[in-house]
Design a protein around this motif. Structure first.
Motif, PDB file in Angstrom:
ATOM      1  N   SER A  59       0.829  -1.208   0.000  1.00 54.24           N
ATOM      2  CA  SER A  59       0.000   0.000   0.000  1.00 54.24           C
ATOM      3  C   SER A  59       0.859   1.253   0.000  1.00 54.24           C
ATOM      4  N   VAL A  60       1.905   1.266   0.847  1.00 57.68           N
ATOM      5  CA  VAL A  60       2.786   2.431   0.908  1.00 57.68           C
ATOM      6  C   VAL A  60       3.574   2.575  -0.385  1.00 57.68           C
ATOM      7  N   ALA A  61       4.119   1.450  -0.895  1.00 61.53           N
ATOM      8  CA  ALA A  61       4.953   1.513  -2.093  1.00 61.53           C
ATOM      9  C   ALA A  61       4.153   1.977  -3.309  1.00 61.53           C
ATOM     10  N   THR A  62       2.988   1.374  -3.542  1.00 63.29           N
ATOM     11  CA  THR A  62       2.206   1.735  -4.729  1.00 63.29           C
ATOM     12  C   THR A  62       1.691   3.163  -4.653  1.00 63.29           C
ATOM     13  N   SER A  63       1.179   3.556  -3.507  1.00 62.23           N
ATOM     14  CA  SER A  63       0.664   4.929  -3.394  1.00 62.23           C
ATOM     15  C   SER A  63       1.790   5.954  -3.483  1.00 62.23           C
ATOM     16  N   PHE A  64       2.982   5.623  -2.942  1.00 61.98           N
ATOM     17  CA  PHE A  64       4.104   6.569  -3.014  1.00 61.98           C
ATOM     18  C   PHE A  64       4.582   6.750  -4.452  1.00 61.98           C
ATOM     19  N   PHE A  65       4.796   5.662  -5.161  1.00 66.61           N
ATOM     20  CA  PHE A  65       5.324   5.778  -6.520  1.00 66.61           C
ATOM     21  C   PHE A  65       4.300   6.406  -7.467  1.00 66.61           C
ATOM     22  N   LEU A  66       3.014   6.086  -7.294  1.00 69.82           N
ATOM     23  CA  LEU A  66       2.005   6.738  -8.128  1.00 69.82           C
ATOM     24  C   LEU A  66       1.906   8.217  -7.791  1.00 69.82           C
ATOM     25  N   GLY A  67       1.911   8.552  -6.491  1.00 64.20           N
ATOM     26  CA  GLY A  67       1.869   9.958  -6.102  1.00 64.20           C
ATOM     27  C   GLY A  67       3.090  10.712  -6.568  1.00 64.20           C
ATOM     28  N   LEU A  68       4.268  10.084  -6.490  1.00 68.36           N
ATOM     29  CA  LEU A  68       5.498  10.731  -6.960  1.00 68.36           C
ATOM     30  C   LEU A  68       5.463  10.938  -8.466  1.00 68.36           C
ATOM     31  N   PHE A  69       4.988   9.942  -9.206  1.00 66.66           N
ATOM     32  CA  PHE A  69       4.888  10.074 -10.655  1.00 66.66           C
ATOM     33  C   PHE A  69       3.979  11.242 -11.050  1.00 66.66           C
ATOM     34  N   LEU A  70       2.808  11.312 -10.426  1.00 64.67           N
ATOM     35  CA  LEU A  70       1.886  12.405 -10.743  1.00 64.67           C
ATOM     36  C   LEU A  70       2.454  13.752 -10.314  1.00 64.67           C
ATOM     37  N   ALA A  71       3.176  13.786  -9.197  1.00 60.63           N
ATOM     38  CA  ALA A  71       3.775  15.037  -8.746  1.00 60.63           C
ATOM     39  C   ALA A  71       4.819  15.529  -9.733  1.00 60.63           C
ATOM     40  N   ILE A  72       5.617  14.611 -10.268  1.00 59.44           N
ATOM     41  CA  ILE A  72       6.628  15.004 -11.257  1.00 59.44           C
ATOM     42  C   ILE A  72       5.964  15.503 -12.528  1.00 59.44           C
ATOM     43  N   VAL A  73       4.929  14.787 -12.973  1.00 61.57           N
ATOM     44  CA  VAL A  73       4.242  15.176 -14.211  1.00 61.57           C
ATOM     45  C   VAL A  73       3.568  16.531 -14.056  1.00 61.57           C
ATOM     46  N   PHE A  74       2.828  16.729 -12.981  1.00 62.79           N
ATOM     47  CA  PHE A  74       2.074  17.977 -12.816  1.00 62.79           C
ATOM     48  C   PHE A  74       2.939  19.125 -12.309  1.00 62.79           C
ATOM     49  N   ASN A  75       4.200  18.834 -11.964  1.00 62.08           N
ATOM     50  CA  ASN A  75       5.114  19.892 -11.546  1.00 62.08           C
ATOM     51  C   ASN A  75       5.881  20.472 -12.730  1.00 62.08           C
ATOM     52  N   ASP A  76       5.727  19.828 -13.891  1.00 59.89           N
ATOM     53  CA  ASP A  76       6.403  20.301 -15.106  1.00 59.89           C
ATOM     54  C   ASP A  76       5.650  21.510 -15.666  1.00 59.89           C
ATOM     55  N   LEU A  77       6.378  22.594 -15.865  1.00 57.09           N
ATOM     56  CA  LEU A  77       5.743  23.821 -16.346  1.00 57.09           C
ATOM     57  C   LEU A  77       5.169  23.670 -17.750  1.00 57.09           C
ATOM     58  N   ARG A  78       5.638  22.688 -18.504  1.00 52.03           N
ATOM     59  CA  ARG A  78       5.130  22.480 -19.870  1.00 52.03           C
ATOM     60  C   ARG A  78       3.772  21.789 -19.874  1.00 52.03           C
ATOM     61  N   MET A  79       3.374  21.297 -18.726  1.00 50.58           N
ATOM     62  CA  MET A  79       2.092  20.587 -18.626  1.00 50.58           C
ATOM     63  C   MET A  79       0.950  21.591 -18.582  1.00 50.58           C
ATOM     64  N   LYS A  80       0.034  21.518 -19.544  1.00 52.31           N
ATOM     65  CA  LYS A  80      -1.105  22.430 -19.589  1.00 52.31           C
ATOM     66  C   LYS A  80      -2.248  21.884 -18.729  1.00 52.31           C
ATOM     67  N   GLY A  81      -2.965  22.820 -18.112  1.00 50.59           N
ATOM     68  CA  GLY A  81      -4.087  22.420 -17.256  1.00 50.59           C
ATOM     69  C   GLY A  81      -3.651  21.735 -15.978  1.00 50.59           C
ATOM     70  N   ARG A  82      -2.457  22.086 -15.464  1.00 51.02           N
ATOM     71  CA  ARG A  82      -1.935  21.420 -14.267  1.00 51.02           C
ATOM     72  C   ARG A  82      -2.866  21.581 -13.073  1.00 51.02           C
ATOM     73  N   LYS A  83      -3.435  22.766 -12.901  1.00 46.82           N
ATOM     74  CA  LYS A  83      -4.281  23.017 -11.735  1.00 46.82           C
ATOM     75  C   LYS A  83      -5.521  22.127 -11.747  1.00 46.82           C
ATOM     76  N   VAL A  84      -6.107  21.960 -12.933  1.00 40.35           N
ATOM     77  CA  VAL A  84      -7.307  21.123 -13.037  1.00 40.35           C
ATOM     78  C   VAL A  84      -6.972  19.676 -12.701  1.00 40.35           C
ATOM     79  N   TYR A  85      -5.863  19.184 -13.253  1.00 46.03           N
ATOM     80  CA  TYR A  85      -5.462  17.802 -12.984  1.00 46.03           C
ATOM     81  C   TYR A  85      -5.130  17.594 -11.507  1.00 46.03           C
ATOM     82  N   ARG A  86      -4.518  18.595 -10.891  1.00 43.82           N
ATOM     83  CA  ARG A  86      -4.194  18.469  -9.470  1.00 43.82           C
ATOM     84  C   ARG A  86      -5.457  18.355  -8.619  1.00 43.82           C
ATOM     85  N   VAL A  87      -6.455  19.164  -8.962  1.00 43.34           N
ATOM     86  CA  VAL A  87      -7.719  19.109  -8.215  1.00 43.34           C
ATOM     87  C   VAL A  87      -8.387  17.747  -8.384  1.00 43.34           C
TER      88      VAL A  87
END
Length: 531
Positions: free
Chosen positions: A309-337
């Motif tokens: 549970s910790v491993a899967t949620s951490f790696f998925l959360g980290l992956f999404l954090a890296i993706v949505f932290n990229d300034l080239r990603m459009k609509g980041r705020k909507v995806y974060r919500v």
């Protein structure tokens, strides 16, 4: 030309009354506020003292002198703190300390106490109560006993019987044997009419009034609310020998130190009473084959469930954090919500919703996503484990996403830029720079998340209730049960509830989690050198 000026001292006599009035009003306000605060404090302490006195008397009545002494000491300390001038820090710390003692220290201490007893179904009272219950529950009507004309009364303590015997009125109820009563005192009772007798027939037929203080004299019972008959116990209690004898068979039951009257064959009379059994509950947990096998299986799955549970949620959360932290990603705020929406749902509600969606026959997943397939998501042992992990991932990744987003944004961009200048690739920058710095702040949260999932009762019980049931287990344990849900079942589910064994399991869980936490925090010290 001479100009006359008015000195300030000329106005002073005129301002004195206003100043005095303002000072008097301020003093009055402060006095009123002080009196109001004092009255509130006195009222609160009075309520506390009254509650404490009631608790002390109740504890003394139960022969819990240690608890009564502790309550009395705490009450005296609180009174001293709040009625003595000064001690300001203690006035703020006292409420928190009291709640800590009540809801943490007392609960842990009481759990530890229960773990060394046989407290549970059939052993939840003291010996005197057990003797009385045995004599009352094994009663039969005395053959050819005379009928007693009775009247059923309703009083403050429930239903009672009025018996006229030898020109004297006798009244008794379940808790009080028959005793003479003044005719004037009958006004506190209400006689049940015929309609009331029909409406409360179950209460009337189950009413058993002791004839005297001696349990051997039996009770009076009525089936129609008009005539009562004498019932006596088939068990005969011998106080001197401390035995119970079955008058029908002649079998003698003795107190053999197991918390119940036992026959030579091992048969026990229930209910028994609670006694101290030492480490027997802990010994049963590791030596009884039916319990040991279930305990090992559940413990292994608990570690696997918490780690995955910790491993899967951490790696998925980290992956999404890296993706949505990229300034080239459009609509980041909507995806974060959208990503943090599962975090807004209570875990127990999410488990119930997913339990319906994963239903084998009419769940949304089978009917819509798999075209009407009949996949046993919650009834097959391995699919049930996968379903539990999936639902917990859905509930847990938003937390890791938020944590990783904040940790990544706290890492200076200059470090990545300097690495790029030195020729580092993006993967090397992440693996050698960002990830170690990320783990410095995230590692303690991963440890706490592991401890939380180790005792994640909500998602297990709301989704599968610990099932499907393990057929070869000697306890009510299922394939997806973790230690905490197993403890709940041992203590509260089924006809035989063993609070002593459940408390022993709770202490084992506490020791395991503490050991894991200590080892994990020692390992994270190596990461602190990177900070």
């Amino acid at each position: 030309m001479t100009m006359k000026t008015t000195a300030p001292k000329d106005r002073a006599p005129q301002d004195e009354p206003a100043k005095l009035s303002s000072t008097a009003q301020g003093f009055t306000r402060n006095l009123n506020a002080g009196l109001g605060a004092m009255l509130v404090k006195i009222l609160a302490i009075a309520v506390l003292d009254a509650t404490a006195i009631f608790a002390v008397f109740l504890a003394v009545a139960k022969d819990a002198l240690l608890i009564a002494s502790i309550i009395a000491v705490i009450t005296l300390v609180i009174n001293a703190i709040y009625f003595k001038r000064g001690w300001l820090p203690a006035k703020y710390l006292a409420p928190g300390a009291v709640f800590l003692l009540i809801f943490q220290v007392f609960v842990i201490g009481y759990t530890g106490y229960i773990a060394f007893t046989n407290y549970g179904s059939g052993h939840n009272s003291d010996k005197d109560d057990a003797i009385m219950s045995l004599l009352q529950t094994n009663q039969q009507r005395v053959p050819e006993s005379a009928g007693y004309p009775v009247t059923v009364l309703d009083g403050a303590d429930g239903l009672a019987l009025l018996v006229e015997r030898e020109g004297q009125s006798l009244v008794g109820d379940v808790q009080h044997p028959l005793a003479p009563i003044d005719p004037d005192a009958l006004g506190q009772y209400t006689q049940l009419s015929f309609a009331d007798l029909l409406g409360r027939q179950q209460e009337v037929t189950s009413l058993a009034v002791p004839i005297s203080e001696n349990p051997a004299d039996g009770t009076l019972r009525t089936s129609d609310g008009r005539t009562a008959y004498q019932y006596t116990s088939t068990l005969v209690y011998e106080p001197n020998a401390d035995t119970m004898t079955d008058s029908a068979t002649g079998l003698v039951y003795r107190d053999t130190g197991v918390g119940a009257y036992s026959a030579p064959s091992g048969e026990q009379l229930m209910p028994g009473w609670s006694i101290n059994v030492g480490f027997d509950n802990f010994t049963r947990a590791v030596t009884d084959s039916s319990i040991r096998g279930s305990l090992i299986s559940v413990t292994a799955w608990t570690f696997g469930f918490a780690f995955l549970s910790v491993a899967t949620s951490f790696f998925l959360g980290l992956f999404l954090a890296i993706v949505f932290n990229d300034l080239r990603m459009k609509g980041r705020k909507v995806y974060r919500v959208i990503s943090i929406l599962p975090y807004a749902f209570p875990a127990f509600l999410g488990g119930l919703v997913w339990a319906g969606m994963l239903n084998k026959d009419f769940g949304y997943v089978n009917q819509v996503l798999f075209g009407g397939a009949s996949i046993p998501w919650l009834t097959d042992p391995w699919l049930a484990k996968f379903s539990v992990l999936w639902v917990n991932l859905w509930l847990g990744f938003p937390y890791m996403f938020l944590v990783c987003t904040g940790a990544l944004q706290s890492i200076p961009d200059e470090l990545a830029e300097a690495a790029k200048i030195d020729g580092a690739k993006p993967w090397q920058i992440f693996r050698l720079i960002k990830l170690p710095l990320l783990l410095v702040s995230v590692a303690p949260l991963l440890i706490s998340s592991f401890a939380f999932n180790f005792n994640n009762f909500n998602v297990i019980y709301m989704l599968t209730e610990g099932g499907p049931r393990l057929a070869d287990s000697g306890m009510n344990v299922g394939a997806t049960d973790i230690l905490i849900s197993m403890v709940y079942k041992v203590a509260f589910v089924g006809s035989q509830r063993d609070y002593g064994l459940a408390s022993a399991f709770s202490i084992i869980i506490f020791l395991i989690v503490s050991l894991v936490a200590v080892i994990s925090f020692k390992q994270t010290k190596a990461l602190e050198e990177l900070n």
